[in-house]
Design a protein around this motif. Structure first.
Motif, PDB file in Angstrom:
ATOM      1  N   VAL A 185       0.386  10.721   2.471  1.00 50.27           N
ATOM      2  CA  VAL A 185      -0.082  10.312   3.801  1.00 50.27           C
ATOM      3  C   VAL A 185       1.127  10.000   4.681  1.00 50.27           C
ATOM      4  O   VAL A 185       2.231   9.744   4.189  1.00 50.27           O
ATOM      5  N   ARG A 186       0.894  10.014   5.976  1.00 51.79           N
ATOM      6  CA  ARG A 186       1.981   9.689   6.913  1.00 51.79           C
ATOM      7  C   ARG A 186       2.130   8.172   7.032  1.00 51.79           C
ATOM      8  O   ARG A 186       1.153   7.473   7.307  1.00 51.79           O
ATOM      9  N   VAL A 204      -4.969   7.448   9.883  1.00 54.70           N
ATOM     10  CA  VAL A 204      -6.123   6.811   9.259  1.00 54.70           C
ATOM     11  C   VAL A 204      -6.166   7.228   7.791  1.00 54.70           C
ATOM     12  O   VAL A 204      -6.009   8.406   7.457  1.00 54.70           O
ATOM     13  N   ILE A 205      -6.340   6.261   6.885  1.00 57.39           N
ATOM     14  CA  ILE A 205      -6.366   6.524   5.446  1.00 57.39           C
ATOM     15  C   ILE A 205      -7.724   6.080   4.905  1.00 57.39           C
ATOM     16  O   ILE A 205      -8.139   4.935   5.107  1.00 57.39           O
ATOM     17  N   ALA A 206      -8.416   6.970   4.230  1.00 58.87           N
ATOM     18  CA  ALA A 206      -9.760   6.677   3.733  1.00 58.87           C
ATOM     19  C   ALA A 206      -9.706   5.865   2.446  1.00 58.87           C
ATOM     20  O   ALA A 206      -8.756   5.966   1.661  1.00 58.87           O
ATOM     21  N   LYS A 207     -10.711   5.048   2.231  1.00 56.23           N
ATOM     22  CA  LYS A 207     -10.816   4.256   1.004  1.00 56.23           C
ATOM     23  C   LYS A 207     -10.755   5.160  -0.223  1.00 56.23           C
ATOM     24  O   LYS A 207     -11.390   6.205  -0.271  1.00 56.23           O
ATOM     25  N   ASN A 282      -4.452  -4.318   1.199  1.00 56.80           N
ATOM     26  CA  ASN A 282      -5.360  -3.182   1.368  1.00 56.80           C
ATOM     27  C   ASN A 282      -5.056  -2.032   0.424  1.00 56.80           C
ATOM     28  O   ASN A 282      -5.606  -0.938   0.568  1.00 56.80           O
ATOM     29  N   LEU A 283      -4.144  -2.281  -0.540  1.00 55.60           N
ATOM     30  CA  LEU A 283      -3.806  -1.264  -1.533  1.00 55.60           C
ATOM     31  C   LEU A 283      -4.107  -1.775  -2.934  1.00 55.60           C
ATOM     32  O   LEU A 283      -3.925  -2.958  -3.230  1.00 55.60           O
ATOM     33  N   ASP A 305     -10.850   1.417   3.899  1.00 56.63           N
ATOM     34  CA  ASP A 305     -10.403   2.272   4.995  1.00 56.63           C
ATOM     35  C   ASP A 305      -9.281   1.563   5.749  1.00 56.63           C
ATOM     36  O   ASP A 305      -9.389   0.386   6.092  1.00 56.63           O
ATOM     37  N   ILE A 306      -8.197   2.285   5.986  1.00 56.55           N
ATOM     38  CA  ILE A 306      -7.016   1.713   6.642  1.00 56.55           C
ATOM     39  C   ILE A 306      -6.801   2.430   7.968  1.00 56.55           C
ATOM     40  O   ILE A 306      -6.798   3.667   8.030  1.00 56.55           O
TER      41      ILE A 306
END
Length: 344
Positions: A185-186, A204-207, A282-283, A305-306
């Motif tokens: 991911v970026r 945006v990073i999905a769960k 969140n990780l 979701d981030i």
């Protein structure tokens, strides 16, 4: 590579490696190998070298990964109190690496890749993978299907997952090798008040999505304990942040514990910038094992979701044994005020 400690404008011979003209003519071969401090000293020599070192610095700011990763990973520093801290200097490895494979230098900061490019890092996955006699791997083709009998990745709540590896017939493009192809991911590295550098989402990073593994130097327990004592001493003097992570994997029998010591202080990847959060962050982390590979990888996944520009954090642990532990600046509602600390 030996860099002269002092340079003067009087020494102007183009054939003298100490001269400014020599360094200007060979800047594309010499400057990318210098540390941040060496570049800073060189920038004071003359205007031409000042401009060249500024160019090198701007390129370093644009990509911390030295082009090893799928995307550039930039530094951002909008904190005027730390305007001199434009980037963090460290050696880069996209995967785990053993001490005897540690590079002394890496080029960083020249845009023309045909002129100079990063020297490949000999990582554990490449040099220390072991094909055991009875290793069980899939017999699929280039890409795994659900019916191929692969060592399938466990995306559930388990702390340990399994992927295809050197014991399998598939290649790097296999969908069951999600953690083996670098940062997915970026992200960007941002200067934070109190905490120093932190890692932030740049998309945006999905769960449940995989982000990256924790890469660095693999240490023996004895060496990890020695370094931790040394790092603690440096930290007590202020303005030093170590990135030594100890992972303990308890076997199902409960009678044994496997220990993984990863030091990303000198050489590592972007995971070294992930800060602690007392609320868990969140990780989430998971150990991923690949067929035929000697060491597991510690991998990070999105716990929820981030959003873009959100800081990426996780919990370093719950134990706080030291009364004089380092202060915590996570600012979460459940912040303990000190970072987790235990005997290494």
């Amino acid at each position: 590579m030996k860099i002269p400690k002092t340079m003067t404008m009087d020494d102007s011979s183009s054939n003298n490696p100490n001269s400014s003209s020599f360094l200007i003519q060979n800047s594309d071969l010499i400057l990318p190998w210098l540390t941040h401090q060496q570049l800073a000293n060189l920038s004071l020599t003359c205007k031409s070298l000042h401009n060249l070192t500024k160019t090198i610095t701007l390129i370093r700011i644009s990509d911390a990964s030295r082009t090893f990763e799928n995307f550039p990973i930039p530094f951002h520093n909008n904190n005027h109190n730390f305007h001199n801290h434009t980037y963090s200097y460290f050696l880069y490895t996209p995967s785990l690496i053993l001490s005897h494979n540690l590079p002394r230098y890496q080029p960083w900061g020249w845009k023309v890749s045909s002129v100079i490019s990063p020297i490949p890092v000999k990582t554990v996955d490449e040099s220390e993978s072991v094909s055991f006699v009875d290793v069980v791997g899939c017999e699929c083709g280039e890409v795994c299907d659900d019916d191929d009998g692969c060592l399938c990745f466990d995306g559930g709540d388990s702390d340990v997952g399994r992927e295809c590896g050197v014991g399998c017939s598939c290649g790097r493009e296999c969908g069951n090798r999600v953690s083996q192809n670098g940062v997915r991911v970026r992200v960007k590295i941002v200067r934070c008040e109190g905490k120093g550098w932190g890692l932030f989402a740049d998309q945006v990073i999905a769960k449940g999505e995989f982000l990256f593994q924790y890469a660095g130097e693999l240490l023996t327990t004895k060496e990890a304990q020695r370094r931790q004592q040394y790092y603690d001493e440096l930290s007590s003097r202020g303005r030093f942040s170590a990135a030594l992570l100890v992972v303990r994997e308890h076997l199902p029998s409960g009678k044994a514990c496997l220990r993984l010591n990863i030091d990303a202080t000198k050489i590592g990847n972007v995971a070294r910038f992930v800060n602690h959060s007392c609320d868990g962050g969140n990780l989430s982390t998971k150990l991923i094992r690949s067929s035929g590979s000697l060491f597991p990888r510690l991998c990070f996944f999105a716990l929820k979701d981030i959003q873009k520009d959100e800081e990426l954090t996780f919990s370093y642990g719950e134990i706080r044994k030291r009364s004089n532990g380092l202060p915590c600046y996570c600012n979460s509602p459940s912040c303990f005020g000190t970072l987790p600390s235990e005997d290494t």
